[in-house]
Motif scaffolding. Structure first.
Motif, PDB file in Angstrom:
ATOM      1  N   LEU A 150       0.846  -1.189   0.000  1.00  0.00           N
ATOM      2  CA  LEU A 150       0.000   0.000   0.000  1.00  0.00           C
ATOM      3  C   LEU A 150       0.884   1.243   0.000  1.00  0.00           C
ATOM      4  O   LEU A 150       1.733   1.395   0.875  1.00  0.00           O
ATOM      5  N   ALA A 151       0.681   2.119  -0.961  1.00  0.00           N
ATOM      6  CA  ALA A 151       1.470   3.345  -1.039  1.00  0.00           C
ATOM      7  C   ALA A 151       0.543   4.558  -1.040  1.00  0.00           C
ATOM      8  O   ALA A 151      -0.177   4.807  -2.013  1.00  0.00           O
ATOM      9  N   ASP A 152       0.540   5.292   0.055  1.00  0.00           N
ATOM     10  CA  ASP A 152      -0.304   6.482   0.192  1.00  0.00           C
ATOM     11  C   ASP A 152       0.276   7.315   1.324  1.00  0.00           C
ATOM     12  O   ASP A 152       0.661   6.774   2.358  1.00  0.00           O
ATOM     13  N   ASP A 153       0.335   8.626   1.130  1.00  0.00           N
ATOM     14  CA  ASP A 153       0.907   9.466   2.177  1.00  0.00           C
ATOM     15  C   ASP A 153      -0.091   9.765   3.291  1.00  0.00           C
ATOM     16  O   ASP A 153       0.262  10.399   4.283  1.00  0.00           O
ATOM     17  N   GLN A 154      -1.327   9.286   3.155  1.00  0.00           N
ATOM     18  CA  GLN A 154      -2.328   9.491   4.195  1.00  0.00           C
ATOM     19  C   GLN A 154      -2.474   8.213   5.022  1.00  0.00           C
ATOM     20  O   GLN A 154      -3.034   7.215   4.552  1.00  0.00           O
ATOM     21  N   PRO A 155      -1.984   8.218   6.251  1.00  0.00           N
ATOM     22  CA  PRO A 155      -2.051   7.018   7.095  1.00  0.00           C
ATOM     23  C   PRO A 155      -3.466   6.490   7.276  1.00  0.00           C
ATOM     24  O   PRO A 155      -3.659   5.266   7.362  1.00  0.00           O
ATOM     25  N   LEU A 156      -4.469   7.363   7.312  1.00  0.00           N
ATOM     26  CA  LEU A 156      -5.843   6.908   7.511  1.00  0.00           C
ATOM     27  C   LEU A 156      -6.338   6.085   6.322  1.00  0.00           C
ATOM     28  O   LEU A 156      -7.079   5.108   6.495  1.00  0.00           O
ATOM     29  N   ILE A 157      -5.929   6.485   5.116  1.00  0.00           N
ATOM     30  CA  ILE A 157      -6.306   5.725   3.920  1.00  0.00           C
ATOM     31  C   ILE A 157      -5.666   4.343   3.969  1.00  0.00           C
ATOM     32  O   ILE A 157      -6.322   3.320   3.744  1.00  0.00           O
ATOM     33  N   ARG A 158      -4.370   4.322   4.292  1.00  0.00           N
ATOM     34  CA  ARG A 158      -3.680   3.029   4.374  1.00  0.00           C
ATOM     35  C   ARG A 158      -4.319   2.153   5.450  1.00  0.00           C
ATOM     36  O   ARG A 158      -4.526   0.950   5.249  1.00  0.00           O
ATOM     37  N   ALA A 159      -4.659   2.749   6.580  1.00  0.00           N
ATOM     38  CA  ALA A 159      -5.236   1.976   7.680  1.00  0.00           C
ATOM     39  C   ALA A 159      -6.599   1.408   7.299  1.00  0.00           C
ATOM     40  O   ALA A 159      -6.910   0.257   7.630  1.00  0.00           O
ATOM     41  N   ALA A 160      -7.408   2.194   6.581  1.00  0.00           N
ATOM     42  CA  ALA A 160      -8.738   1.730   6.197  1.00  0.00           C
ATOM     43  C   ALA A 160      -8.655   0.557   5.237  1.00  0.00           C
ATOM     44  O   ALA A 160      -9.353  -0.453   5.394  1.00  0.00           O
ATOM     45  N   VAL A 161      -7.788   0.675   4.237  1.00  0.00           N
ATOM     46  CA  VAL A 161      -7.649  -0.412   3.262  1.00  0.00           C
ATOM     47  C   VAL A 161      -7.028  -1.637   3.912  1.00  0.00           C
ATOM     48  O   VAL A 161      -7.470  -2.769   3.698  1.00  0.00           O
ATOM     49  N   GLU A 162      -6.013  -1.416   4.738  1.00  0.00           N
ATOM     50  CA  GLU A 162      -5.341  -2.541   5.396  1.00  0.00           C
ATOM     51  C   GLU A 162      -6.296  -3.280   6.332  1.00  0.00           C
ATOM     52  O   GLU A 162      -6.255  -4.509   6.441  1.00  0.00           O
ATOM     53  N   MET A 163      -7.175  -2.535   6.990  1.00  0.00           N
ATOM     54  CA  MET A 163      -8.113  -3.151   7.929  1.00  0.00           C
ATOM     55  C   MET A 163      -9.035  -4.134   7.219  1.00  0.00           C
ATOM     56  O   MET A 163      -9.283  -5.247   7.698  1.00  0.00           O
ATOM     57  N   VAL A 164      -9.535  -3.725   6.043  1.00  0.00           N
ATOM     58  CA  VAL A 164     -10.425  -4.598   5.289  1.00  0.00           C
ATOM     59  C   VAL A 164      -9.656  -5.791   4.729  1.00  0.00           C
ATOM     60  O   VAL A 164     -10.119  -6.932   4.777  1.00  0.00           O
ATOM     61  N   ILE A 165      -8.461  -5.524   4.208  1.00  0.00           N
ATOM     62  CA  ILE A 165      -7.656  -6.602   3.636  1.00  0.00           C
ATOM     63  C   ILE A 165      -7.314  -7.649   4.680  1.00  0.00           C
ATOM     64  O   ILE A 165      -7.295  -8.852   4.399  1.00  0.00           O
TER      65      ILE A 165
END
Length: 226
Positions: A7-22
């Motif tokens: 996951l590559a994104d400078d917004q930690p919240l975006i990464r956290a949301a996608v990672e949580m579902v994955i």
């Protein structure tokens, strides 16, 4: 087989949301997270993931350059751009750089996960809600060369399919327009990929504009098939 993801994104919240579902999906695994394009490239070279989910706007190296470097590298990873409507100006460059997918951040997370599987399997995907908008946006821009590049080695029927792919139509829509089966459309698309040495469906869309088959506004150019 588990799909390995960076996951590559400078917004930690975006990464956290996608990672949580994955993390709740047994077939998908986030093996690393990156906050910049340079980190994404380095992690891809080190970990050899199947898919990189890439933002465009990041500090330092942006997602377009990172996508180009990953696509030109030997990792074999497929890149999905995950961006916003405000990033339209960058999308064409990202697709030209080798991205196999384009998604928007307001899509349902389940749809994003489905797209990851599609791209990991070697196919391409652009969010249906924005395909025609993007095509209209970039088709209306002045071409980078004096005349369209030539297109040789395909049949008139394949040329018609390529034109409709360039207009953003799905296989089902192409089948309805040409009065043929969806299976036949898939066969034509597979042949086009092989004959034109195209990476994926996204690349076919680009070729449709570069060869002059697709015109601004979704219509056919005067030189195209009737």
């Amino acid at each position: 087989m588990t799909v390995r993801i960076v996951l590559a994104d400078d917004q930690p919240l975006i990464r956290a949301a996608v990672e949580m579902v994955i993390s709740n999906d047994p077939d998908l695994e986030v093996v690393a997270e990156a906050g910049t394009g340079a980190e994404a490239v380095a992690l891809t070279e080190e970990l050899l993931p199947d898919v990189v989910v890439m933002d465009i706007r990041m500090p330092g190296m942006d997602g377009i350059e990172a996508t180009r470097l990953i696509s030109e590298g030997s990792s074999g990873a497929h890149v999905i751009i995950l961006t916003t409507f405000d990033d339209d100006d960058y999308v064409y460059g990202a697709l030209r750089a080798g991205a196999s997918g384009f998604l928007v951040k307001d899509m349902a997370l389940d749809d994003i996960l489905a797209a990851i599987r599609v791209v990991a399997a070697g196919d391409a995907l652009i969010a249906p809600s924005v395909t025609r908008r993007l095509i209209s946006e970039f088709a209306g821009r002045p071409p980078s060369t004096p005349r369209p590049r030539p297109l040789n080695g395909i049949t008139e029927r394949e040329r018609e399919v390529l034109t409709l792919v360039g207009r953003g139509l799905s296989n089902a829509e192409i089948a309805a327009a040409m009065v043929i089966s969806v299976a036949t459309v898939k066969t034509y698309v597979t042949r086009l990929l092989a004959k034109l040495d195209a990476r994926d469906r996204v690349h076919l869309v680009i070729l449709a504009y570069e060869t002059g088959l697709a015109a601004p506004g979704g219509g056919h150019p005067s030189s195209g098939p009737s």
